[in-house]
Design a protein around this motif. Structure first.
Motif, PDB file in Angstrom:
ATOM      1  N   TYR A  75       0.803  -1.207   0.000  1.00 48.27           N
ATOM      2  CA  TYR A  75       0.000   0.000   0.000  1.00 48.27           C
ATOM      3  C   TYR A  75       0.846   1.273   0.000  1.00 48.27           C
ATOM      4  CZ  TYR A  75      -3.987  -2.988   1.004  1.00 48.27           C
ATOM      5  OH  TYR A  75      -4.960  -3.939   0.929  1.00 48.27           O
ATOM      6  N   TYR A  76       2.072   1.192   0.428  1.00 47.94           N
ATOM      7  CA  TYR A  76       2.919   2.377   0.505  1.00 47.94           C
ATOM      8  C   TYR A  76       3.558   2.690  -0.848  1.00 47.94           C
ATOM      9  CZ  TYR A  76       2.378   1.748   5.513  1.00 47.94           C
ATOM     10  OH  TYR A  76       1.858   1.604   6.769  1.00 47.94           O
ATOM     11  N   THR A  77       4.067   1.674  -1.509  1.00 48.06           N
ATOM     12  CA  THR A  77       4.741   1.888  -2.798  1.00 48.06           C
ATOM     13  C   THR A  77       3.807   1.662  -3.984  1.00 48.06           C
ATOM     14  OG1 THR A  77       5.510  -0.420  -2.875  1.00 48.06           O
ATOM     15  CG2 THR A  77       6.941   1.201  -1.803  1.00 48.06           C
ATOM     16  N   GLY A  78       2.697   0.937  -3.779  1.00 43.76           N
ATOM     17  CA  GLY A  78       1.787   0.641  -4.889  1.00 43.76           C
ATOM     18  C   GLY A  78       2.295  -0.433  -5.813  1.00 43.76           C
ATOM     19  N   ASP A  79       3.220  -1.241  -5.341  1.00 42.25           N
ATOM     20  CA  ASP A  79       3.809  -2.298  -6.172  1.00 42.25           C
ATOM     21  C   ASP A  79       3.271  -3.658  -5.758  1.00 42.25           C
ATOM     22  OD1 ASP A  79       5.333  -0.384  -7.463  1.00 42.25           O
ATOM     23  OD2 ASP A  79       6.996  -0.570  -6.035  1.00 42.25           O
ATOM     24  N   TYR A  80       3.366  -4.587  -6.694  1.00 37.38           N
ATOM     25  CA  TYR A  80       3.007  -5.978  -6.441  1.00 37.38           C
ATOM     26  C   TYR A  80       4.282  -6.811  -6.342  1.00 37.38           C
ATOM     27  CZ  TYR A  80      -1.850  -4.906  -7.637  1.00 37.38           C
ATOM     28  OH  TYR A  80      -3.110  -4.393  -7.659  1.00 37.38           O
ATOM     29  N   LYS A  81       4.299  -7.687  -5.359  1.00 35.39           N
ATOM     30  CA  LYS A  81       5.466  -8.524  -5.137  1.00 35.39           C
ATOM     31  C   LYS A  81       5.031  -9.984  -5.085  1.00 35.39           C
ATOM     32  CE  LYS A  81       9.152  -9.488  -1.812  1.00 35.39           C
ATOM     33  NZ  LYS A  81       9.719  -9.143  -0.483  1.00 35.39           N
ATOM     34  N   PHE A  82       5.744 -10.841  -5.818  1.00 37.52           N
ATOM     35  CA  PHE A  82       5.420 -12.257  -5.831  1.00 37.52           C
ATOM     36  C   PHE A  82       5.823 -12.894  -4.496  1.00 37.52           C
ATOM     37  CE2 PHE A  82       4.885 -11.993 -10.406  1.00 37.52           C
ATOM     38  CZ  PHE A  82       3.900 -12.952 -10.628  1.00 37.52           C
ATOM     39  N   VAL A  83       4.848 -13.530  -3.847  1.00 35.63           N
ATOM     40  CA  VAL A  83       5.109 -14.243  -2.593  1.00 35.63           C
ATOM     41  C   VAL A  83       4.784 -15.728  -2.740  1.00 35.63           C
ATOM     42  CG1 VAL A  83       4.731 -12.221  -1.142  1.00 35.63           C
ATOM     43  CG2 VAL A  83       2.784 -13.655  -1.780  1.00 35.63           C
ATOM     44  N   TRP A  84       4.398 -16.123  -3.956  1.00 30.41           N
ATOM     45  CA  TRP A  84       4.116 -17.512  -4.302  1.00 30.41           C
ATOM     46  C   TRP A  84       3.030 -18.115  -3.408  1.00 30.41           C
ATOM     47  CZ3 TRP A  84       5.685 -18.091  -8.955  1.00 30.41           C
ATOM     48  CH2 TRP A  84       6.825 -17.428  -9.391  1.00 30.41           C
ATOM     49  N   LEU A  85       3.296 -19.120  -2.615  1.00 23.50           N
ATOM     50  CA  LEU A  85       2.253 -19.828  -1.867  1.00 23.50           C
ATOM     51  C   LEU A  85       1.986 -19.245  -0.483  1.00 23.50           C
ATOM     52  CD1 LEU A  85       3.178 -23.519  -2.751  1.00 23.50           C
ATOM     53  CD2 LEU A  85       1.416 -22.091  -3.792  1.00 23.50           C
ATOM     54  N   GLN A  89      -1.010 -20.296   2.223  1.00 27.35           N
ATOM     55  CA  GLN A  89      -0.665 -20.759   3.567  1.00 27.35           C
ATOM     56  C   GLN A  89      -1.409 -19.946   4.627  1.00 27.35           C
ATOM     57  OE1 GLN A  89       3.585 -20.448   3.686  1.00 27.35           O
ATOM     58  NE2 GLN A  89       3.922 -22.255   2.390  1.00 27.35           N
ATOM     59  N   LYS A  90      -1.534 -18.633   4.382  1.00 23.99           N
ATOM     60  CA  LYS A  90      -2.240 -17.785   5.344  1.00 23.99           C
ATOM     61  C   LYS A  90      -3.736 -18.145   5.395  1.00 23.99           C
ATOM     62  CE  LYS A  90      -2.869 -12.938   6.638  1.00 23.99           C
ATOM     63  NZ  LYS A  90      -4.321 -13.081   6.887  1.00 23.99           N
ATOM     64  N   VAL A  91      -4.327 -18.426   4.227  1.00 27.34           N
ATOM     65  CA  VAL A  91      -5.740 -18.799   4.198  1.00 27.34           C
ATOM     66  C   VAL A  91      -5.966 -20.107   4.943  1.00 27.34           C
ATOM     67  CG1 VAL A  91      -7.624 -19.515   2.686  1.00 27.34           C
ATOM     68  CG2 VAL A  91      -6.239 -17.530   2.088  1.00 27.34           C
ATOM     69  N   ILE A  92      -5.112 -21.091   4.707  1.00 27.93           N
ATOM     70  CA  ILE A  92      -5.250 -22.380   5.395  1.00 27.93           C
ATOM     71  C   ILE A  92      -5.057 -22.212   6.899  1.00 27.93           C
ATOM     72  CG2 ILE A  92      -4.232 -24.678   5.628  1.00 27.93           C
ATOM     73  CD1 ILE A  92      -3.562 -24.557   2.660  1.00 27.93           C
ATOM     74  N   ARG A  93      -4.136 -21.363   7.296  1.00 23.86           N
ATOM     75  CA  ARG A  93      -3.901 -21.108   8.718  1.00 23.86           C
ATOM     76  C   ARG A  93      -5.128 -20.450   9.357  1.00 23.86           C
ATOM     77  NH1 ARG A  93      -0.155 -17.511   8.368  1.00 23.86           N
ATOM     78  NH2 ARG A  93       1.392 -19.047   7.679  1.00 23.86           N
ATOM     79  N   ASP A  94      -5.744 -19.508   8.637  1.00 22.38           N
ATOM     80  CA  ASP A  94      -6.941 -18.848   9.165  1.00 22.38           C
ATOM     81  C   ASP A  94      -8.113 -19.822   9.284  1.00 22.38           C
ATOM     82  OD1 ASP A  94      -5.581 -16.484   9.331  1.00 22.38           O
ATOM     83  OD2 ASP A  94      -6.322 -15.699   7.418  1.00 22.38           O
ATOM     84  N   ILE A  95      -8.236 -20.723   8.320  1.00 22.44           N
ATOM     85  CA  ILE A  95      -9.313 -21.715   8.380  1.00 22.44           C
ATOM     86  C   ILE A  95      -9.157 -22.623   9.598  1.00 22.44           C
ATOM     87  CG2 ILE A  95     -10.300 -23.726   7.197  1.00 22.44           C
ATOM     88  CD1 ILE A  95      -9.664 -22.337   4.567  1.00 22.44           C
ATOM     89  N   LEU A  96      -7.922 -22.994   9.905  1.00 28.13           N
ATOM     90  CA  LEU A  96      -7.683 -23.896  11.028  1.00 28.13           C
ATOM     91  C   LEU A  96      -7.787 -23.196  12.377  1.00 28.13           C
ATOM     92  CD1 LEU A  96      -4.660 -25.933   9.591  1.00 28.13           C
ATOM     93  CD2 LEU A  96      -7.066 -26.603   9.684  1.00 28.13           C
TER      94      LEU A  96
END
Length: 231
Positions: A75-85, A89-96
């Motif tokens: 949000y600060y630079t307005g750039d997209y960065k590849f973080v792959w999976l 992993q964050k979604v699965i962690r939130d589900i659990l």
């Protein structure tokens, strides 16, 4: 001498006829070629819009969504960065870990079978009632087909008005029957999800009803009569 003159005139006439036939055939061939080109151009113009719509709004959007799922937005630079999976992993962690996410997954998996298993039988019954021309079929047709032709915004507002706590006709009917009206159909935990099911079922019956009614109407009368005799 006279025979030679007649022969010359006959040969001249044959040449003229042959030349005339060649011109007519050439014109006919060019006309057919022009018609073929016009037909190909018409087919191309009829296909270019839906193909473009499919490529832009379905293929491109889905591919871009898949790529975005492997990126993180700064949000600060307005750039997209590849973080792959990492996002997955964050979604699965939130589900659990989060009970709200578990309930969201359960609701999502329940939504599809419940709406489909109820919408399709109701669509078949509605199409059969219209086909048999039962009394009140026009009102029945309007009630279920109207959601398919009006804007989803208007449909949502009409659905909300029907279940309005103060002025909604559903609560008025319940009050006349001696049943205490429900204050918040959409805000109560026990009824909110059921309202979503009911809305989607009501919105989906009309389109399926028209398709099924069209298929029933095209059945030969011999098949229908045979089914009635066989029970």
């Amino acid at each position: 001498m006279r025979k030679d003159l007649i022969r010359q005139k006959w040969n001249y006439l044959k040449l003229k006829l042959i030349d005339l036939f060649e011109k007519v055939f050439r014109l006919d061939r060019s006309y057919k070629a022009k018609r073929r080109r016009q037909k190909k151009f018409f087919i191309f113009m009829m296909l270019v819009l839906p193909i473009t719509h499919f490529l832009v709004f379905f293929v491109y959007v889905n591919i871009d969504t898949i790529l975005l799922s492997f990126q993180r937005f700064d949000y600060y630079t307005g750039d997209y960065k590849f973080v792959w999976l990492e996002n997955y992993q964050k979604v699965i962690r939130d589900i659990l870990e989060l009970p709200q996410m578990k309930q969201t997954i359960i609701n999502s998996f329940m939504f599809l079978p419940i709406t489909n298993f109820i919408t399709l039988p109701l669509s078949i019954i509605s199409a059969y009632f219209i086909f048999r021309k039962v009394p009140g079929r026009n009102a029945f047709r309007v009630l279920f087909f109207l959601p398919s032709i009006i804007s989803i915004v208007v449909l949502t507002m009409a659905f909300q008005f029907m279940f309005d706590p103060l002025f909604g006709p559903i609560n008025q009917v319940l009050a006349n029957m001696g049943i205490s009206p429900i204050g918040g159909w959409f805000g109560t935990k026990g009824t909110a999800m059921n309202m979503i099911y009911l809305y989607c079922i009501w919105a989906g019956i009309g389109f399926n009803m028209v398709l099924i009614n069209g298929a029933i109407s095209r059945l030969p009368s011999e098949v229908i009569e045979s089914g009635r005799l066989d029970g």
